[in-house]
Design a protein around this motif. Structure first.
Motif, PDB file in Angstrom:
ATOM      1  N   GLY A  70      40.763   0.500  99.846  1.00 35.38           N
ATOM      2  CA  GLY A  70      42.039   0.788 100.512  1.00 35.38           C
ATOM      3  C   GLY A  70      43.214   0.821  99.539  1.00 35.38           C
ATOM      4  N   SER A  71      43.209  -0.058  98.555  1.00 36.28           N
ATOM      5  CA  SER A  71      44.390  -0.156  97.687  1.00 36.28           C
ATOM      6  C   SER A  71      44.563   1.046  96.757  1.00 36.28           C
ATOM      7  CB  SER A  71      44.345  -1.458  96.874  1.00 36.28           C
ATOM      8  OG  SER A  71      43.138  -1.493  96.159  1.00 36.28           O
ATOM      9  N   GLN A  72      43.511   1.838  96.627  1.00 40.98           N
ATOM     10  CA  GLN A  72      43.653   3.052  95.807  1.00 40.98           C
ATOM     11  C   GLN A  72      43.672   4.321  96.665  1.00 40.98           C
ATOM     12  OE1 GLN A  72      40.146   2.356  93.445  1.00 40.98           O
ATOM     13  NE2 GLN A  72      38.924   3.891  94.503  1.00 40.98           N
ATOM     14  N   SER A  73      43.583   4.145  97.998  1.00 43.42           N
ATOM     15  CA  SER A  73      43.557   5.322  98.872  1.00 43.42           C
ATOM     16  C   SER A  73      44.985   5.759  99.186  1.00 43.42           C
ATOM     17  CB  SER A  73      42.822   4.997 100.169  1.00 43.42           C
ATOM     18  OG  SER A  73      41.477   4.663  99.869  1.00 43.42           O
ATOM     19  N   LEU A  74      45.218   7.063  99.108  1.00 42.27           N
ATOM     20  CA  LEU A  74      46.557   7.574  99.400  1.00 42.27           C
ATOM     21  C   LEU A  74      46.798   7.599 100.896  1.00 42.27           C
ATOM     22  CD1 LEU A  74      47.075  10.614  96.986  1.00 42.27           C
ATOM     23  CD2 LEU A  74      47.438   8.172  96.567  1.00 42.27           C
ATOM     24  N   PHE A  75      48.064   7.398 101.273  1.00 41.49           N
ATOM     25  CA  PHE A  75      48.493   7.659 102.647  1.00 41.49           C
ATOM     26  C   PHE A  75      48.535   9.180 102.829  1.00 41.49           C
ATOM     27  CE2 PHE A  75      50.034   3.336 102.141  1.00 41.49           C
ATOM     28  CZ  PHE A  75      49.830   2.794 103.403  1.00 41.49           C
ATOM     29  N   PRO A  76      48.360   9.648 104.061  1.00 44.44           N
ATOM     30  CA  PRO A  76      48.339  11.097 104.287  1.00 44.44           C
ATOM     31  C   PRO A  76      49.551  11.838 103.719  1.00 44.44           C
ATOM     32  CG  PRO A  76      47.557   9.951 106.241  1.00 44.44           C
ATOM     33  CD  PRO A  76      47.983   8.890 105.271  1.00 44.44           C
ATOM     34  N   ASP A  77      50.761  11.288 103.878  1.00 41.50           N
ATOM     35  CA  ASP A  77      51.939  12.019 103.388  1.00 41.50           C
ATOM     36  C   ASP A  77      51.986  12.048 101.861  1.00 41.50           C
ATOM     37  OD1 ASP A  77      52.403   9.286 103.410  1.00 41.50           O
ATOM     38  OD2 ASP A  77      54.564   9.508 103.700  1.00 41.50           O
ATOM     39  N   GLN A  78      51.437  11.017 101.235  1.00 38.27           N
ATOM     40  CA  GLN A  78      51.395  11.024  99.759  1.00 38.27           C
ATOM     41  C   GLN A  78      50.459  12.122  99.269  1.00 38.27           C
ATOM     42  OE1 GLN A  78      50.100   6.862  99.252  1.00 38.27           O
ATOM     43  NE2 GLN A  78      51.898   6.632  97.926  1.00 38.27           N
ATOM     44  N   PHE A  79      49.346  12.289  99.968  1.00 41.07           N
ATOM     45  CA  PHE A  79      48.394  13.325  99.558  1.00 41.07           C
ATOM     46  C   PHE A  79      49.010  14.714  99.732  1.00 41.07           C
ATOM     47  CE2 PHE A  79      44.740  16.161 100.548  1.00 41.07           C
ATOM     48  CZ  PHE A  79      44.221  16.204  99.262  1.00 41.07           C
ATOM     49  N   ALA A  80      49.715  14.912 100.833  1.00 38.49           N
ATOM     50  CA  ALA A  80      50.344  16.222 101.074  1.00 38.49           C
ATOM     51  C   ALA A  80      51.367  16.523  99.977  1.00 38.49           C
ATOM     52  CB  ALA A  80      50.992  16.236 102.454  1.00 38.49           C
ATOM     53  N   GLN A  81      52.122  15.512  99.584  1.00 40.23           N
ATOM     54  CA  GLN A  81      53.110  15.697  98.519  1.00 40.23           C
ATOM     55  C   GLN A  81      52.407  16.021  97.187  1.00 40.23           C
ATOM     56  OE1 GLN A  81      56.287  16.001  98.497  1.00 40.23           O
ATOM     57  NE2 GLN A  81      56.647  15.883  96.282  1.00 40.23           N
ATOM     58  N   SER A 120      41.455   8.141  91.455  1.00 36.54           N
ATOM     59  CA  SER A 120      41.460   7.024  92.404  1.00 36.54           C
ATOM     60  C   SER A 120      40.684   5.854  91.808  1.00 36.54           C
ATOM     61  CB  SER A 120      40.843   7.453  93.741  1.00 36.54           C
ATOM     62  OG  SER A 120      41.548   8.563  94.257  1.00 36.54           O
ATOM     63  N   HIS A 121      39.420   6.102  91.424  1.00 41.71           N
ATOM     64  CA  HIS A 121      38.660   5.040  90.762  1.00 41.71           C
ATOM     65  C   HIS A 121      39.155   4.846  89.332  1.00 41.71           C
ATOM     66  CE1 HIS A 121      36.167   6.165  94.202  1.00 41.71           C
ATOM     67  NE2 HIS A 121      35.835   4.890  94.219  1.00 41.71           N
ATOM     68  N   GLY A 122      39.710   5.902  88.757  1.00 39.88           N
ATOM     69  CA  GLY A 122      40.204   5.826  87.379  1.00 39.88           C
ATOM     70  C   GLY A 122      41.303   4.803  87.195  1.00 39.88           C
ATOM     71  N   THR A 123      42.142   4.642  88.223  1.00 44.67           N
ATOM     72  CA  THR A 123      43.259   3.697  88.088  1.00 44.67           C
ATOM     73  C   THR A 123      43.125   2.524  89.064  1.00 44.67           C
ATOM     74  OG1 THR A 123      44.625   4.850  89.714  1.00 44.67           O
ATOM     75  CG2 THR A 123      44.823   5.568  87.423  1.00 44.67           C
ATOM     76  N   GLY A 124      42.589   2.807  90.258  1.00 44.18           N
ATOM     77  CA  GLY A 124      42.396   1.738  91.243  1.00 44.18           C
ATOM     78  C   GLY A 124      43.649   1.353  92.007  1.00 44.18           C
ATOM     79  N   LEU A 125      44.745   2.027  91.749  1.00 49.92           N
ATOM     80  CA  LEU A 125      46.017   1.655  92.388  1.00 49.92           C
ATOM     81  C   LEU A 125      46.712   2.905  92.904  1.00 49.92           C
ATOM     82  CD1 LEU A 125      47.011  -0.673  89.474  1.00 49.92           C
ATOM     83  CD2 LEU A 125      46.483  -1.465  91.797  1.00 49.92           C
ATOM     84  N   ARG A 126      47.053   2.845  94.188  1.00 47.52           N
ATOM     85  CA  ARG A 126      47.581   4.030  94.877  1.00 47.52           C
ATOM     86  C   ARG A 126      48.736   4.702  94.123  1.00 47.52           C
ATOM     87  NH1 ARG A 126      49.010   1.385  99.527  1.00 47.52           N
ATOM     88  NH2 ARG A 126      46.829   1.508 100.072  1.00 47.52           N
ATOM     89  N   ASP A 127      49.700   3.912  93.687  1.00 49.15           N
ATOM     90  CA  ASP A 127      50.877   4.550  93.074  1.00 49.15           C
ATOM     91  C   ASP A 127      50.598   5.075  91.664  1.00 49.15           C
ATOM     92  OD1 ASP A 127      50.670   1.942  92.164  1.00 49.15           O
ATOM     93  OD2 ASP A 127      52.823   1.738  91.833  1.00 49.15           O
ATOM     94  N   LYS A 128      49.433   4.769  91.111  1.00 53.29           N
ATOM     95  CA  LYS A 128      49.067   5.320  89.793  1.00 53.29           C
ATOM     96  C   LYS A 128      48.213   6.582  89.954  1.00 53.29           C
ATOM     97  CE  LYS A 128      50.783   1.483  88.111  1.00 53.29           C
ATOM     98  NZ  LYS A 128      51.218   0.912  89.392  1.00 53.29           N
ATOM     99  N   VAL A 129      47.668   6.763  91.160  1.00 54.12           N
ATOM    100  CA  VAL A 129      46.764   7.906  91.388  1.00 54.12           C
ATOM    101  C   VAL A 129      47.537   9.221  91.283  1.00 54.12           C
ATOM    102  CG1 VAL A 129      45.337   9.045  93.142  1.00 54.12           C
ATOM    103  CG2 VAL A 129      45.155   6.566  92.808  1.00 54.12           C
ATOM    104  N   ILE A 130      48.745   9.216  91.820  1.00 58.56           N
ATOM    105  CA  ILE A 130      49.500  10.474  91.901  1.00 58.56           C
ATOM    106  C   ILE A 130      49.849  11.012  90.504  1.00 58.56           C
ATOM    107  CG2 ILE A 130      51.648  11.499  92.790  1.00 58.56           C
ATOM    108  CD1 ILE A 130      51.253   9.497  95.207  1.00 58.56           C
TER     109      ILE A 130
END
Ligand code: PEP
Ligand code: MN
Length: 342
Positions: free
Chosen positions: A307-318, A268-278
């Motif tokens: 907020g911009s690096q935090s996953l939405f709940p469904d993204q985390f479940a996936q 999360s801090h490593g990339t700072g961007l939600r779609d890169k976290v996954i």
């Protein structure tokens, strides 16, 4: 010591090390006992030790950090947490939750979401050491109470940050893991306080720290008597502005070669961007991380920090579904939450 060396032989070695003016740390292992020597600031003349009964060999630690090194302790350290959760064994621990504790309802929603998806440890900052003094600084001590309540209601363990030595005293009452943030990696009075706190510590790599500096900071914790240290790669300052940081995944195998301590990764801090976290969380587990720390928020668009690096709940479940498969391929397993009430 030789395999099968007696307790009396170990104690004799301890006694001679003390007579020489140093401290001795016996470490029983599965194969044999090692006796560590600390307190020297140069090479020790080992001739008195080499000839003692039961001594197999004297190994001089060649690294600047000592107790953290694999030369000192060849076997992996497994940090044991309440409820049977381990970090550094076969299980891969997932730590998840919001950047900051913002309110009782935000935290409990986040806790339920991450638990339902399979995290075993809840993260959330009560004290936020953010770069700007005008950013949200955290709710402070009231947030610790909210974390304690979330622990009680969900059974999740708690990982939260202490930003100064006084704060260690407050955090330790609630936290199962005391987090030391990147900006504080070389805050030596904080490290010493955390080393004496009697709880496991998560030490994050500084924003421009080398791996050697990270391991030397961990040495402060071990030197105070705390063996339960988990390292965390969270990205270093790079030259590219398209990501927040340069997520140094190669640090994971490098640390694992040099040290017996577990290492987790924070994409999360490593990339700072939600779609890169996954993708980078998947990669961290494939690279052998002993756990991942992921920021998840019930409503990231309203988050007071990160907020911009935090996953939405469904993204985390996936993500959790995906990393279970990845862990299995490399002979590991994602740690499962204990049944509620257990
Ligand atoms: C955090 O975990 O929210 C945090 C502030 O991390 P870091 O210290 O790695 O920046
Ligand atoms: Mn954050």
């Amino acid at each position: 010591m030789r395999h099968g060396a007696t307790e009396a032989e170990v104690q004799r070695v301890v006694g001679v090390i003390r007579e020489m003016g140093y401290q001795a740390r016996p470490m029983p292992g599965t194969q044999r006992t090692a006796v560590g020597l600390v307190g020297n600031d140069g090479r020790v003349d080992a001739s008195r030790l080499e000839g003692l009964p039961g001594v197999q060999e004297v190994i001089h630690v060649s690294r600047p950090y000592k107790q953290v090194s694999r030369e000192w302790k060849p076997e992996n350290t497994v940090v044991r947490l309440p409820g049977g959760v381990t970090v550094g064994g076969t299980d891969v621990a997932v730590i998840a939750g919001p950047c900051s504790v913002e309110s009782g309802s935000q935290l409990i929603d986040a806790a339920r979401i991450v638990r339902e998806a399979g995290a075993v440890i809840l993260r959330g900052g009560a004290f936020k050491p953010l770069t700007s003094p005008y950013s949200f600084q955290g709710l402070g001590r009231p947030a610790l109470k909210l974390l304690a309540r979330a622990r009680e209601e969900t059974g999740l363990l708690i990982c939260t940050e202490a930003i100064d030595p006084d704060g260690v005293g407050w955090v330790v009452e609630v936290a199962d893991i005391i987090q030391i943030g990147a900006r504080n990696m070389q805050n030596f009075s904080l490290l010493r306080a955390a080393g004496r706190a009697g709880k496991p510590v998560l030490l994050k790599r500084g924003i421009s720290a080398t791996i050697t500096e990270l391991l030397l900071s961990a040495e402060y914790l071990l030197a105070e008597g705390n063996q339960d240290v988990i390292l965390c790669e969270r990205g270093v300052r790079g030259f590219d502005t398209l990501t927040r940081n340069l997520f140094d995944l190669s640090a994971i195998p490098v640390v694992q070669k040099l040290s017996h301590l577990p290492i987790i990764a924070d994409p999360s801090h490593g990339t700072g961007l939600r779609d890169k976290v996954i993708p980078m969380a998947r990669a961290a587990i494939a690279a052998g991380a002993d756990g991942v720390m992921i920021e998840v928020h019930p409503n990231p668009d309203e988050a007071k920090s990160d907020g911009s690096q935090s996953l939405f709940p469904d993204q985390f479940a996936q993500l959790m579904r995906e990393v279970r498969v990845i862990a299995e391929v490399i002979g590991r397993r994602i740690a499962e939450p204990a049944p509620v009430g257990a």
